[in-house]
Design a protein around this motif. Structure first.
Motif, PDB file in Angstrom:
ATOM      1  N   ALA A 171      -0.765   8.785 -13.479  1.00 36.06           N
ATOM      2  CA  ALA A 171      -1.943   8.456 -14.290  1.00 36.06           C
ATOM      3  C   ALA A 171      -2.287   9.613 -15.226  1.00 36.06           C
ATOM      4  O   ALA A 171      -2.621   9.423 -16.385  1.00 36.06           O
ATOM      5  N   ARG A 172      -2.223  10.834 -14.693  1.00 36.79           N
ATOM      6  CA  ARG A 172      -2.563  12.028 -15.491  1.00 36.79           C
ATOM      7  C   ARG A 172      -1.509  13.102 -15.262  1.00 36.79           C
ATOM      8  O   ARG A 172      -1.056  13.292 -14.123  1.00 36.79           O
ATOM      9  N   LEU A 173      -1.128  13.774 -16.317  1.00 41.24           N
ATOM     10  CA  LEU A 173      -0.097  14.813 -16.179  1.00 41.24           C
ATOM     11  C   LEU A 173      -0.651  15.970 -15.359  1.00 41.24           C
ATOM     12  O   LEU A 173      -1.825  16.317 -15.476  1.00 41.24           O
ATOM     13  N   SER A 174       0.214  16.579 -14.527  1.00 40.17           N
ATOM     14  CA  SER A 174      -0.270  17.728 -13.772  1.00 40.17           C
ATOM     15  C   SER A 174      -0.525  18.885 -14.734  1.00 40.17           C
ATOM     16  O   SER A 174       0.175  19.042 -15.725  1.00 40.17           O
ATOM     17  N   GLU A 179      -2.639  -0.192 -12.049  1.00 36.61           N
ATOM     18  CA  GLU A 179      -4.018  -0.619 -11.766  1.00 36.61           C
ATOM     19  C   GLU A 179      -4.605   0.086 -10.556  1.00 36.61           C
ATOM     20  O   GLU A 179      -5.813   0.224 -10.437  1.00 36.61           O
ATOM     21  N   ILE A 180      -3.743   0.518  -9.624  1.00 31.68           N
ATOM     22  CA  ILE A 180      -4.287   1.210  -8.449  1.00 31.68           C
ATOM     23  C   ILE A 180      -3.819   2.663  -8.361  1.00 31.68           C
ATOM     24  O   ILE A 180      -4.078   3.355  -7.385  1.00 31.68           O
ATOM     25  N   GLY A 181      -3.090   3.114  -9.367  1.00 33.23           N
ATOM     26  CA  GLY A 181      -2.746   4.545  -9.453  1.00 33.23           C
ATOM     27  C   GLY A 181      -1.581   4.995  -8.591  1.00 33.23           C
ATOM     28  O   GLY A 181      -1.433   6.190  -8.324  1.00 33.23           O
ATOM     29  N   THR A 182      -0.724   4.075  -8.143  1.00 35.45           N
ATOM     30  CA  THR A 182       0.451   4.486  -7.359  1.00 35.45           C
ATOM     31  C   THR A 182       1.490   5.118  -8.296  1.00 35.45           C
ATOM     32  O   THR A 182       1.894   4.480  -9.272  1.00 35.45           O
ATOM     33  N   PRO A 183       1.933   6.338  -8.021  1.00 36.12           N
ATOM     34  CA  PRO A 183       2.942   6.926  -8.912  1.00 36.12           C
ATOM     35  C   PRO A 183       4.306   6.248  -8.772  1.00 36.12           C
ATOM     36  O   PRO A 183       4.627   5.688  -7.720  1.00 36.12           O
ATOM     37  N   GLY A 200       0.828  -1.213   0.000  1.00 32.08           N
ATOM     38  CA  GLY A 200       0.000   0.000   0.000  1.00 32.08           C
ATOM     39  C   GLY A 200       0.857   1.255   0.000  1.00 32.08           C
ATOM     40  O   GLY A 200       0.496   2.276   0.589  1.00 32.08           O
ATOM     41  N   ALA A 201       2.032   1.191  -0.655  1.00 36.06           N
ATOM     42  CA  ALA A 201       2.945   2.339  -0.650  1.00 36.06           C
ATOM     43  C   ALA A 201       2.320   3.515  -1.393  1.00 36.06           C
ATOM     44  O   ALA A 201       1.563   3.333  -2.342  1.00 36.06           O
TER      45      ALA A 201
END
Ligand code: ASP
Length: 438
Positions: A276-279, A254-258, A198-199
């Motif tokens: 997931a998405r560019l700032s 799959e869980i969005g961890t950068p 869960g990091a």
């Protein structure tokens, strides 16, 4: 608990001096609790990688050859690190026991995994961390992919608020034996462990300051990327950008961890963030994320008039490849034609038989083979919304005199792929890069 999972690559753990840098990095942030080491890599250009020595030992043992040379080098590398760091892990005994295993016929995967295992034992002692053997917790299916049950099981093992070291590259196969991922697979382990723990962040520590927009062996000083999306990096690393294993994105994506790619030798450099998405505020100053390329493809071109009206044509064509276990990379099509692009190494000598079978089963107007094809991918999320990217790519290729053999735009619209003759490969990459990066 806010934790960071850190994977350290082979050059980051190549000797005692590098291990000291790793310790300083880990201790600089209390959240860096989950540590995934590779096997020691090259110290110099000529130096062998520990994993290569292990494969060699295994191969020589199978031939009943004298292992003294490679085994001695292997032993010395770990014994030196242990001594220089003032540790007392008993690494020499562990390695001598391994010699017995390899002589007794242990599996190739077991032998290869010992680089990460011994490296993990030393690093855990050096960091005062708990050693967790991935063989007990990471389940790898027969296809080489992680079994999702792993996330829960490993997560339960990593619950305490303390530092853990979990070696990369291997786990347990369906039969309970040690099984490795493909080469470079510690990146995959790092992603799996980050997800299981869960990091909040997966840091991938290597020997470069993040990812570059193109291959520096072909493009002179390419621009670094500060931020890139999972989709972009997946396309780029599949197509040959080598910093991260191309399967390492999936578990965290799959869980969005950068993910952050960082340099062990320059820890203050921000590196590259994979998100997931560019700032919003991130302005790359160019319409694309990067350019990558890969050689070693073949293309089979099938043409048949009114193919579009023949139900099941594509199904039967692709079935021919499926039955032979040949994986298909791309499949661009037109009204009366389909091209099937595969890796040369999978098609191998079977090309004449495949062509013959296509003729027999599908009665096409023509089937031709392009035996040598190089692919160049221009990758960028912005492509869907920007006008003129394709025009720029093809104008650059035209101006450089590169003949385009095939064009493919993925369904995700995050890339444009062009196939060119291998002789045009470098010219194609350079001309496209110059068109997008001033
Ligand atoms: N040691 C393994 C290899 O050399 C795995 C890794 O380093 O990621 O492929």
């Amino acid at each position: 608990m806010n934790r960071i999972a850190c994977k350290f690559g082979g050059t980051s753990l190549a000797d005692a001096a590098q291990m000291r840098k790793v310790k300083a990095i880990v201790e600089a942030d209390a959240r860096r609790q989950i540590i995934v080491p590779s096997a020691p890599g090259k110290r110099t250009k000529e130096d062998p990688k520990v994993t290569d020595l292990l494969y060699l030992c295994h191969e020589m043992a199978e031939m009943h050859a004298d292992l003294t040379g490679p085994f001695g080098m292997l032993r010395q590398r770990f014994v030196e690190i242990e001594a220089e760091l003032g540790l007392a892990v008993g690494i020499a005994d562990a390695i001598d026991a391994f010699l017995g295993q390899v002589r007794a016929g242990c599996s190739r995967d077991h032998a290869a995994s010992r680089g990460e295992y011994f490296s993990g034992l030393l690093l855990a002692a050096f960091l005062g961390a708990e050693f967790v053997d991935p063989h007990d917790h990471i389940i790898i299916s027969s296809t080489g992919r992680v079994d999702p049950i792993t996330y829960q099981r490993l997560g339960q093992r990593l619950v305490e608020d303390r530092r853990y070291v979990i070696p990369g590259f291997y786990g347990r196969g369906p039969n309970g034996d040690v099984k490795t991922f493909s080469r470079g697979g510690s990146d995959i382990s790092g992603a799996i462990v980050a997800r299981a723990a869960g990091a909040e962040l997966y840091e991938n520590w290597t020997d470069v300051s993040g990812l570059l927009m193109a291959d520096p062996r072909i493009i002179d000083s390419p621009r670094p990327m500060a931020e890139v999306t999972y989709r972009e990096i997946r396309e780029l690393s599949y197509m040959g950008a080598t910093v991260l294993h191309d399967e390492a994105i999936l578990p965290v994506r799959e869980i969005g961890t950068p993910i952050c790619i960082k340099n062990t030798n320059r820890p203050d450099h921000p590196g590259t963030r994979i998100v997931a998405r560019l700032s919003e505020e991130e302005d790359k100053g160019t319409e694309i994320a990067g350019i990558a390329g890969k050689q070693g493809f073949s293309m089979i071109c099938v043409e048949k008039s009114l193919m579009n009206a023949e139900v099941g044509f594509a199904f039967r064509l692709l079935g021919i490849f499926q039955r032979r276990g040949i994986s298909i990379e791309h499949c661009p099509s037109s009204i009366d034609g389909i091209n099937v692009i595969v890796e040369q190494k999978y098609l191998g000598d079977a090309a004449p038989e495949v062509i013959e079978e296509i003729r027999r089963m599908l009665d096409p107007d023509s089937v031709t083979l392009v035996p040598d094809l190089a692919l160049v991918a221009v990758v960028g999320e912005g492509m869907i919304h920007s006008v003129g990217i394709a025009a720029k790519v093809f104008a650059a290729l035209r101006d450089a005199g590169v003949n385009v053999r095939v064009i493919n735009q993925g369904a995700s619209e995050v890339n444009i792929i062009v196939g060119v003759h291998p002789d045009d490969f470098q010219r194609a990459l350079r001309s496209i890069y110059a068109a997008f990066v001033a």
